[in-house]
Design a protein around this motif. Sequence first.
Motif, mmCIF file in Angstrom:
data_model
loop_
_atom_site.group_PDB
_atom_site.id
_atom_site.type_symbol
_atom_site.label_atom_id
_atom_site.label_comp_id
_atom_site.label_asym_id
_atom_site.label_seq_id
_atom_site.Cartn_x
_atom_site.Cartn_y
_atom_site.Cartn_z
ATOM 1 N N ALA A 170 0.867 -1.216 0.027
ATOM 2 C CA ALA A 170 -0.023 0.051 -0.034
ATOM 3 C C ALA A 170 0.823 1.318 -0.088
ATOM 4 O O ALA A 170 0.645 2.324 -0.726
ATOM 5 C CB ALA A 170 -0.924 -0.038 1.267
ATOM 6 N N ASP A 171 1.953 1.248 0.825
ATOM 7 C CA ASP A 171 2.892 2.462 0.824
ATOM 8 C C ASP A 171 3.474 2.507 -0.391
ATOM 9 O O ASP A 171 3.764 3.606 -0.928
ATOM 10 C CB ASP A 171 3.787 2.118 2.040
ATOM 11 N N HIS A 172 3.666 1.447 -0.987
ATOM 12 C CA HIS A 172 4.574 1.609 -2.317
ATOM 13 C C HIS A 172 3.714 2.337 -3.293
ATOM 14 O O HIS A 172 4.099 3.150 -4.279
ATOM 15 C CB HIS A 172 4.930 0.189 -2.743
ATOM 16 N N MET A 173 2.301 1.855 -3.293
ATOM 17 C CA MET A 173 1.289 2.161 -4.225
ATOM 18 C C MET A 173 1.076 3.919 -4.075
ATOM 19 O O MET A 173 1.001 4.787 -5.151
ATOM 20 C CB MET A 173 -0.002 1.511 -4.117
ATOM 21 N N VAL A 174 1.309 4.391 -2.846
ATOM 22 C CA VAL A 174 0.980 5.519 -2.668
ATOM 23 C C VAL A 174 2.252 6.606 -3.164
ATOM 24 O O VAL A 174 2.056 7.429 -3.995
ATOM 25 C CB VAL A 174 1.049 6.135 -1.077
ATOM 26 N N ALA A 175 3.319 5.992 -2.844
ATOM 27 C CA ALA A 175 4.766 6.619 -3.415
ATOM 28 C C ALA A 175 4.651 6.636 -4.774
ATOM 29 O O ALA A 175 5.036 7.532 -5.676
ATOM 30 C CB ALA A 175 5.869 5.867 -2.922
ATOM 31 N N GLU A 176 4.056 5.455 -5.598
ATOM 32 C CA GLU A 176 4.060 5.641 -7.018
ATOM 33 C C GLU A 176 3.221 6.445 -7.566
ATOM 34 O O GLU A 176 3.453 7.288 -8.455
ATOM 35 C CB GLU A 176 3.498 4.098 -7.623
ATOM 36 N N ALA A 177 1.942 6.721 -6.937
ATOM 37 C CA ALA A 177 1.059 7.776 -7.081
ATOM 38 C C ALA A 177 1.525 9.007 -7.299
ATOM 39 O O ALA A 177 1.418 9.733 -8.018
ATOM 40 C CB ALA A 177 -0.397 7.625 -6.661
ATOM 41 N N LEU A 178 2.216 9.334 -6.090
ATOM 42 C CA LEU A 178 2.741 10.492 -5.853
ATOM 43 C C LEU A 178 4.157 10.984 -6.938
ATOM 44 O O LEU A 178 3.951 12.145 -7.606
ATOM 45 C CB LEU A 178 3.253 10.731 -4.414
ATOM 46 N N ALA A 179 4.706 10.023 -7.044
ATOM 47 C CA ALA A 179 5.774 10.038 -8.165
ATOM 48 C C ALA A 179 5.129 10.506 -9.824
ATOM 49 O O ALA A 179 5.603 11.206 -10.312
ATOM 50 C CB ALA A 179 6.576 8.800 -8.300
ATOM 51 N N LEU A 180 4.310 9.872 -9.876
ATOM 52 C CA LEU A 180 3.325 10.057 -11.102
ATOM 53 C C LEU A 180 2.909 11.313 -11.539
ATOM 54 O O LEU A 180 2.800 12.115 -12.435
ATOM 55 C CB LEU A 180 2.180 9.135 -11.712
ATOM 56 N N GLN A 181 2.121 11.746 -10.160
ATOM 57 C CA GLN A 181 1.340 13.115 -10.221
ATOM 58 C C GLN A 181 2.597 14.241 -10.368
ATOM 59 O O GLN A 181 2.772 15.256 -11.109
ATOM 60 C CB GLN A 181 0.894 13.490 -8.780
ATOM 61 N N GLU A 182 3.751 14.056 -9.570
ATOM 62 C CA GLU A 182 5.040 15.013 -9.622
ATOM 63 C C GLU A 182 5.473 15.054 -11.150
ATOM 64 O O GLU A 182 5.858 16.164 -11.621
ATOM 65 C CB GLU A 182 6.076 14.273 -8.807
ATOM 66 N N ALA A 183 5.435 13.693 -11.877
ATOM 67 C CA ALA A 183 5.876 13.820 -13.424
ATOM 68 C C ALA A 183 4.827 14.596 -14.153
ATOM 69 O O ALA A 183 5.266 15.002 -15.111
ATOM 70 C CB ALA A 183 6.244 12.452 -13.611
ATOM 71 N N GLY A 184 3.795 14.704 -13.794
ATOM 72 C CA GLY A 184 2.764 15.392 -14.631
ATOM 73 C C GLY A 184 1.524 14.772 -15.265
ATOM 74 O O GLY A 184 0.795 15.106 -15.909
ATOM 75 N N ILE A 185 1.185 13.532 -14.328
ATOM 76 C CA ILE A 185 -0.165 12.815 -14.879
ATOM 77 C C ILE A 185 -1.399 13.793 -14.369
ATOM 78 O O ILE A 185 -1.113 14.617 -13.608
ATOM 79 C CB ILE A 185 -0.577 11.658 -14.350
#
Length: 273
Positions: A170-185
């Motif tokens: 779950a923590d990993h998925m939150v980190a992935e979501a934040l990384a994608l948002q930061e990248a520009g999704i």
Amino acid sequence: MYSAADKKRTTQVTISTLAKMKREAEKIVMLTSYDASFAKLCSDVGVDVILVGDSLGNVIQGKKTTIPVTLDEIIYHTNCVMNGNETAFVIADMPFMSYANLNDGLDNAGRIMKESGAHMVKLEGGKELVELVKAMAVRGIPVCGHLGLMPQSVHKMGGYKVQGREQEEADHMVAEALALQEAGIDMLVLECVPAVLAKRIAAELAIPVIGIGAGVDCDGQVLVLQDMLAITPGKRPKFSKDFMAGAGSIAEAMAAYVKQVKNKEFPAQEHTF
Ligand code: KIV
């Protein structure tokens, strides 16, 4: 409360409309469609976003997975949708391996945008997509992420299973979501994720988070059209609902879906992990 009078939109839904809906806590209704007739119906009943999903491999082509779907097929079906659509925002899925590297991803996203007229493309995956998302964003290509159960990776995941049940996952998925948002999704789909995790991700992200099997606390919901019309062969997924039951027509069933998402009646506990 959402009422019939709210149904028909008169102006085109844009990325700004969707961002405003998140800010104002208005639920976003997304539904898949693959042709002009259903796209027109989606517009008529007030669906905000049409997804031309690679689920067309399953529900249009009768294949076992989404893996065989090609770029040309996505472009063809998105064109059909654009011909019938009036006001909905349209997202086209990028097929399996069509974004396996930066150059292919940019070329193929460019083809979808130019040849189909889609407003956004959708990619399945996490941090490995950061460079590609950044490159798309600076070139003016809006991107929707997709985390949780990723059907293009079904063989790697070992089947269609709920994702993110363990704390570490779950923590990993939150980190992935934040990384994608930061990248520009600009939007994120979460598929088959425990409701408590989806709620956490929707709260942490500034962009709209759309759930399918991810509970009522997402910023919006998406279903596969054939699932909610109860015409998909076999057992209906737990997260879907037969909206034809009690409806007098397909349009009524689709309107009931819109109303129930807007009013937070769908998904109920029985559709949630
Ligand atoms: O392909 C599709 O229809 C999708 C939805 C299930 C979100 O990706």
